[in-house]
Design an enzyme around this catalytic site. Structure first.
Site, PDB file in Angstrom:
ATOM      1  N   ASN A   1       0.797  -1.222   0.000  1.00 32.16           N
ATOM      2  CA  ASN A   1       0.000   0.000   0.000  1.00 32.16           C
ATOM      3  C   ASN A   1       0.832   1.276   0.000  1.00 32.16           C
ATOM      4  O   ASN A   1       0.321   2.338  -0.347  1.00 32.16           O
ATOM      5  CB  ASN A   1      -0.924  -0.013   1.225  1.00 32.16           C
ATOM      6  CG  ASN A   1      -1.598   1.311   1.475  1.00 32.16           C
ATOM      7  OD1 ASN A   1      -2.602   1.641   0.858  1.00 32.16           O
ATOM      8  ND2 ASN A   1      -1.038   2.107   2.395  1.00 32.16           N
TER       9      ASN A   1
ATOM     10  N   SER B   1      -4.873   2.933  -8.006  1.00 30.15           N
ATOM     11  CA  SER B   1      -5.692   4.150  -7.987  1.00 30.15           C
ATOM     12  C   SER B   1      -6.471   4.224  -9.293  1.00 30.15           C
ATOM     13  O   SER B   1      -6.128   3.550 -10.275  1.00 30.15           O
ATOM     14  CB  SER B   1      -4.801   5.388  -7.853  1.00 30.15           C
ATOM     15  OG  SER B   1      -5.554   6.579  -7.934  1.00 30.15           O
TER      16      SER B   1
ATOM     17  N   TYR C   1       2.794  10.191 -10.543  1.00 29.64           N
ATOM     18  CA  TYR C   1       1.943   9.334  -9.719  1.00 29.64           C
ATOM     19  C   TYR C   1       1.083   8.426 -10.599  1.00 29.64           C
ATOM     20  O   TYR C   1       0.975   7.213 -10.372  1.00 29.64           O
ATOM     21  CB  TYR C   1       1.063  10.209  -8.830  1.00 29.64           C
ATOM     22  CG  TYR C   1       0.058   9.457  -7.996  1.00 29.64           C
ATOM     23  CD1 TYR C   1       0.425   8.858  -6.795  1.00 29.64           C
ATOM     24  CD2 TYR C   1      -1.274   9.344  -8.405  1.00 29.64           C
ATOM     25  CE1 TYR C   1      -0.510   8.163  -6.031  1.00 29.64           C
ATOM     26  CE2 TYR C   1      -2.204   8.665  -7.642  1.00 29.64           C
ATOM     27  CZ  TYR C   1      -1.815   8.073  -6.453  1.00 29.64           C
ATOM     28  OH  TYR C   1      -2.733   7.386  -5.693  1.00 29.64           O
TER      29      TYR C   1
ATOM     30  N   ILE D   1     -10.906   9.382  -1.579  1.00 31.89           N
ATOM     31  CA  ILE D   1     -11.160   8.778  -0.272  1.00 31.89           C
ATOM     32  C   ILE D   1     -10.901   9.806   0.824  1.00 31.89           C
ATOM     33  O   ILE D   1      -9.900  10.534   0.787  1.00 31.89           O
ATOM     34  CB  ILE D   1     -10.269   7.537  -0.060  1.00 31.89           C
ATOM     35  CG1 ILE D   1     -10.466   6.534  -1.205  1.00 31.89           C
ATOM     36  CG2 ILE D   1     -10.554   6.898   1.290  1.00 31.89           C
ATOM     37  CD1 ILE D   1     -11.881   6.033  -1.376  1.00 31.89           C
TER      38      ILE D   1
END
Length: 260
Positions: A88, A140, A154, A187
């Site tokens: 994670n 993601s 990212y 989130i």
């Protein structure tokens, strides 16, 4: 209902805050022993203490192969087995392309993508010996499905994770090891609170369900992938975003029926 996972052992990287802390908490609640891994020893210690005696802290930077190997040794020394890896750990510093440096790009790729590889490589000897294992990668929607200015590095790392998962699933299947990815949308984590109510309201407005997801939403999906019931699922990515990627335009959201 999932069969009992009590007594099994999970390693959660990036497990001291945000989604990772939610994963750690959900695994502890399900009866697993959890190695809560964070770059900060103090943060890992605080999270593990709050989660209770079946959570143990460990400080490691997943971009380091030596640190990942030490993380695995610590789990094996404590519990003698590793059943689940939640890969994670991730970072998301923003930088537009014309201002992004090579060092900034490398830092994100090293943590998010290479760190996933190194964490997984480190647990494989124990999982292969046991002829079973569950690996859950936190990817993601950003990168694999969507884009956002400032997050090219990212997005590349998160899309790369999914490519890695598909081939890894083929290689690991003969050993009874599954690998799947959760793909969160927006989130609600502690990091968002500092961005202000207006920012959060705009984020919620882009989601058909009109609310941000919770860390529990991601953790519940990860727990399923870690379970025996998911034994025949591998190489997959599960989008958890309240429908965020579905509208073809803002007009689609405007045309939504009002719920009485």
């Amino acid at each position: 209902m999932l069969q009992s996972l009590a007594g099994r052992v999970a390693i959660v990287t990036g497990g001291s805050k945000g989604i990772g802390r939610g994963l750690s908490a959900r695994f502890v609640a399900a009866g697993l022993n959890v190695l809560v891994v964070g770059r900060s020893a103090a943060a890992a210690e605080a999270a593990a203490t709050a989660l209770g005696p079946t959570a143990v802290p460990f400080a490691a930077d997943v971009a380091s192969e030596t640190a990942c190997e030490a993380m695995v040794k610590a789990a094996l020394a404590r519990w003698g087995r590793i059943d689940v890896l939640a890969a994670n750990a991730g970072i998301f510093p923003a930088a537009k392309l014309d201002r992004m440096t090579a060092a900034e790009f490398d830092q994100v790729i090293d943590t998010n993508l290479k760190g996933t590889f190194l964490s997984i490589k480190a647990v494989l000897p124990a999982m292969k010996a046991a002829k079973t294992g569950r690996i859950v990668v936190t990817s993601s929607i950003t990168g694999p499905i969507t884009g956002y200015p400032g997050w090219a590095h990212y997005g590349a790392s998160k899309a790369g994770q999914l490519g890695f998962v598909r081939t890894a699933a083929i290689e690991l299947a003969p050993y009874g090891i599954t690998i799947n990815a959760v793909m969160p949308g927006n989130i609600r984590t502690e990091g968002l609170d500092g961005l202000g109510a207006d920012y959060i309201a705009k984020m919620e407005g882009s989601i058909p369900m009109k609310k941000l997801g919770s860390v529990a939403d991601i953790a519940n999906a990860a727990l399923f992938f870690a379970s025996d019931e998911a034994a025949y699922i591998t190489g997959q990515g599960l989008v958890i975003d309240g429908g965020q990627v579905l509208p073809e335009s803002l007009m689609a959201l405007e045309e939504m029926d009002v719920v009485d």
